[in-house]
Motif scaffolding. Structure first.
Motif, PDB file in Angstrom:
ATOM      1  N   LEU A   1       0.850  -1.189   0.000  1.00  0.00           N
ATOM      2  CA  LEU A   1       0.000   0.000   0.000  1.00  0.00           C
ATOM      3  C   LEU A   1       0.889   1.243   0.000  1.00  0.00           C
ATOM      4  O   LEU A   1       1.836   1.340   0.792  1.00  0.00           O
ATOM      5  CB  LEU A   1      -0.911   0.024   1.233  1.00  0.00           C
ATOM      6  N   TYR A   2       0.573   2.183  -0.893  1.00  0.00           N
ATOM      7  CA  TYR A   2       1.328   3.429  -0.985  1.00  0.00           C
ATOM      8  C   TYR A   2       0.455   4.603  -0.519  1.00  0.00           C
ATOM      9  O   TYR A   2      -0.741   4.647  -0.796  1.00  0.00           O
ATOM     10  CB  TYR A   2       1.790   3.676  -2.425  1.00  0.00           C
ATOM     11  N   ASN A   3       1.110   5.564   0.143  1.00  0.00           N
ATOM     12  CA  ASN A   3       0.463   6.827   0.534  1.00  0.00           C
ATOM     13  C   ASN A   3      -0.878   6.574   1.219  1.00  0.00           C
ATOM     14  O   ASN A   3      -1.922   7.063   0.805  1.00  0.00           O
ATOM     15  CB  ASN A   3       0.268   7.736  -0.677  1.00  0.00           C
ATOM     16  N   LEU A   4      -0.820   5.828   2.280  1.00  0.00           N
ATOM     17  CA  LEU A   4      -2.020   5.451   3.013  1.00  0.00           C
ATOM     18  C   LEU A   4      -2.619   6.689   3.683  1.00  0.00           C
ATOM     19  O   LEU A   4      -1.925   7.484   4.307  1.00  0.00           O
ATOM     20  CB  LEU A   4      -1.656   4.390   4.047  1.00  0.00           C
ATOM     21  N   ARG A   5      -3.968   6.855   3.557  1.00  0.00           N
ATOM     22  CA  ARG A   5      -4.670   8.022   4.077  1.00  0.00           C
ATOM     23  C   ARG A   5      -5.882   7.592   4.887  1.00  0.00           C
ATOM     24  O   ARG A   5      -6.551   6.614   4.550  1.00  0.00           O
ATOM     25  CB  ARG A   5      -5.150   8.956   2.953  1.00  0.00           C
ATOM     26  N   ILE A   6      -6.165   8.395   5.943  1.00  0.00           N
ATOM     27  CA  ILE A   6      -7.393   8.232   6.714  1.00  0.00           C
ATOM     28  C   ILE A   6      -8.133   9.555   6.595  1.00  0.00           C
ATOM     29  O   ILE A   6      -7.611  10.608   6.981  1.00  0.00           O
ATOM     30  CB  ILE A   6      -7.103   7.887   8.180  1.00  0.00           C
ATOM     31  N   VAL A   7      -9.363   9.514   6.033  1.00  0.00           N
ATOM     32  CA  VAL A   7     -10.079  10.725   5.628  1.00  0.00           C
ATOM     33  C   VAL A   7     -11.373  10.853   6.412  1.00  0.00           C
ATOM     34  O   VAL A   7     -12.102   9.865   6.613  1.00  0.00           O
ATOM     35  CB  VAL A   7     -10.388  10.697   4.113  1.00  0.00           C
ATOM     36  N   ASN A   8     -11.648  12.091   6.868  1.00  0.00           N
ATOM     37  CA  ASN A   8     -12.956  12.411   7.428  1.00  0.00           C
ATOM     38  C   ASN A   8     -13.893  12.689   6.259  1.00  0.00           C
ATOM     39  O   ASN A   8     -13.719  13.666   5.525  1.00  0.00           O
ATOM     40  CB  ASN A   8     -12.850  13.635   8.344  1.00  0.00           C
TER      41      ASN A   8
END
Length: 651
Positions: free
Chosen positions: A436-443
């Motif tokens: 996984l690249y550039n893992l993000r957690i988004v509201n």
């Protein structure tokens, strides 16, 4: 017979043929009986009025707050403590001298060093040698220059002679302030000792004139700022001194400027003089002869002993206060300030955070405005709502972790009344076959996000806190973790399966720049935040506050036992207040580990020794300390079998 004001006022209203002006007449003496009663009544009424105001009431005759015989301040204090409650530290009155007990240190030092009255001479004779020397060195006469004040007066004369503004600012300043006749003698000096006597006298006179010069420091400030000044000089500078203190400061400045030419005067600081006086006066409080030295009553013979039932320390303190009214404060002065502080707390609101802190500090004996007292007060803290670290979990599920696929949305609930900082823990599934690249957690509601710019592989563990993400324990900077909104919010997990190509749903227009995801879970996610408990607060108090809690074991009513009741009296109804005392304990652990490896058969030995030294400190707590805690020591070992290829060997 002396004329009395009230009697004269009455007789002045009689007709002129009455002999009201003759104090020996029977009429005047008869009226004087009523005049005396009127004056006595007016005096008593004034005393009653003064006793009802904190600023004017005294505490004369008090035998202590809890005694039957109370003073005016005791009775005023009782009115306020009836509702609040208080500890022995709050109502304690000490007759010993302490910092602040001397109103005018300089004047008292001068009287004890140079006073000719019988009491000052007696007190001076009772001082120890160090205190006498301290008082002598503090007198302004010690700052004056004489021929014995110099290590090398000819050397100083030469430095003044050759000084210019560019080379020596201060020396040039002193030279241009020499009287004309002294300057002429200096210009004709050949530089060889001895220094001519007229020049000696002229230099000494000029330096003594500079001691009273209010512009000496200001005119030469850049030069003096390059010097290392003594502690006494630094304290005097901070006070912007006048009078005798200015002379002391200028002497110390000249000593710092010419250490090779001027002998040190060893002028002590005001704090050192105060400590010396406190030491000497406290010693005099125990002196049985002090009463004889201060007893003065013209109508009664002098008694050789104190009146029956009189406490010697209290009596001697009152005698010293009467003998030096402008120099020594009343012993109940801190008591009055304590009462005024309590009234201030009540006016500002005792149930507020600052009010509770001030109230707790006052009951622990932290009452002054000194730096030490202010620092001690800052150690008392109030934590509202009892925040507890809480794990967010999926609705109606006992598990605290969300098992997520890419772009899967999930809901979290924040019961607090305001947004909170969160910690996010992400564990990549061990069976994940891709990177996984550039893992993000988004509201999802605000589109705020936190991103890890890097690769996340199977079994990697990521934790996001504020502006940092830890990947397998190694920190990296991020743009910051979003706050957790109040109530329910929606979030999702995003990542790229190929670097530069975001995971997306099918898009007919830009499908060439997208990759398709797969449905299996890629990571488990956990969120933590501090959950608040409404209607609860906690007061955190250090168990040991040096200088304030050292003698609590001497108090009949232990102050720590009463703080909870006092807070219960001032806090709002329906609010839970908890008291926590914090104390640090130290333990010493000595661990020795040995590893023995033999080639065949393979054997591993670990020999571990652990020495624990846990002792209970009984001083300053002779009655002991109750520890409500349990200690468990768990030791375990795991045997593991390790295989080596035939080509491996130990070097």
């Amino acid at each position: 017979m002396e004329k009395r004001g009230k009697t004269t006022s009455i007789t002045s209203r009689f007709p002129h043929f009455y002999d009201g002006a003759n104090v020996e007449s029977l009429l005047y003496q008869f009226i004087d009986v009523f005049g005396f009663l009127l004056e006595q009544g007016e005096t008593d009424l004034l005393a009653v009025m003064r006793s009802h105001h904190v600023d004017t009431a005294d505490n004369e005759g008090s035998q202590g707050f809890i005694a039957a015989q109370k003073g005016d301040l005791d009775q005023l204090f009782a009115l306020y403590l009836e509702a609040l409650g208080g500890t022995s530290q709050l109502v304690q009155v000490s007759h010993q001298f302490s910092p602040g007990s001397i109103k005018n240190v300089s004047n008292l030092a001068k009287k004890l060093d140079q006073g000719r009255d019988e009491l000052s001479q007696y007190l001076r004779s009772q001082l120890d040698h160090d205190t006498k020397s301290l008082l002598e060195r503090y007198q302004v006469a010690q700052a004056q220059f004489n021929l014995e004040s110099f290590r090398d007066l000819p050397g100083l004369a030469i430095q003044l002679l050759v000084a210019t503004v560019a080379t020596d600012q201060l020396s040039h300043y002193l030279k241009i302030h020499l009287p004309p006749e002294t300057l002429e003698l200096l210009n004709h000096y050949d530089g060889f000792p001895p220094l001519p006597e007229p020049l000696q006298q002229g230099l000494v006179q000029t330096l003594n004139q500079q001691l009273v010069n209010p512009s000496l420091y200001r005119k030469n400030k850049p030069y003096f700022q390059t010097l290392t000044l003594s502690k006494a000089a630094q304290q005097l500078l901070a006070q912007q001194p006048i009078g005798e203190d200015r002379q002391r400061l200028n002497r110390l400045l000249l000593e710092a400027a010419y250490p090779d030419y001027i002998s040190p005067s060893h002028i002590p600081t005001l704090a050192q003089v105060e400590q010396g006086l406190i030491k000497g006066l406290n010693h005099s409080l125990q002196d049985p002869l002090l009463y004889q030295k201060t007893y003065q009553h013209p109508d009664q013979p002098q008694s050789q002993t104190l009146p029956a039932g009189t406490d010697r320390i209290i009596q001697n303190r009152q005698l010293l206060e009467a003998a030096y009214p402008n120099e020594i404060a009343k012993s109940y002065a801190p008591y009055r300030e304590r009462l005024k502080g309590l009234i201030h707390i009540l006016r500002q609101g005792a149930a507020t955070k600052p009010g509770i802190i001030d109230l707790v500090a006052a009951n622990l004996g932290i009452l002054e405005d000194s730096p030490a007292a202010q620092a001690a007060k800052k150690t008392i803290q109030i934590q509202e709502f009892m925040p507890r670290l809480t794990q967010l979990h999926p609705p109606n599920q006992p598990e605290h972790r969300y098992l997520l696929t890419l772009r899967e949305e999930f809901e979290v609930y924040n019961p607090n009344p305001q947004p909170e900082e969160i910690e996010i823990f992400l564990a990549v599934q061990p069976s994940l076959p891709v990177v996984l690249y550039n893992l993000r957690i988004v509201n999802c509601d605000t589109e705020e996000s936190v991103t890890y710019q890097g690769e996340a592989r199977a079994s990697d563990v990521l934790s996001f806190r504020e502006n940092t993400v830890d990947v397998n324990g190694k920190p990296y900077a991020t743009e910051g973790t979003p706050l957790l909104p109040t109530d329910t919010s929606r979030w999702r997990l995003e990542a790229e399966l190929a670097e530069g190509y975001p995971l997306a749903q099918f898009d007919q227009q830009r499908f060439d720049q997208a990759t398709f995801g797969f449905s299996q879970p890629v990571a488990s996610l956990e969120m933590r935040f501090y959950k608040l408990t409404p209607g609860v607060f906690e007061v955190k108090i250090p168990w040991d506050i040096p200088g304030f809690t050292d003698k609590f074991h001497e108090a009949g009513d232990h102050p720590r036992h009463q703080i909870a009741g006092i807070i219960d009296n001032v806090k709002a109804a329906g609010v839970l207040g908890m008291i926590t005392y914090e104390k640090r304990f130290q333990e010493t652990h000595e661990i020795v580990a040995e590893l023995t490896v033999e080639r065949s058969p393979f054997r591993e030995e670990h020999l571990a020794e652990d020495y624990l030294t846990i002792s209970s400190v009984q001083v300053p707590y002779p009655e002991g300390v109750v520890h409500e805690m349990s200690d468990n020591l768990l030791t375990c070992g795991v045997f593991d079998y390790t295989g080596f290829d035939s080509g491996n060997r130990f070097a």
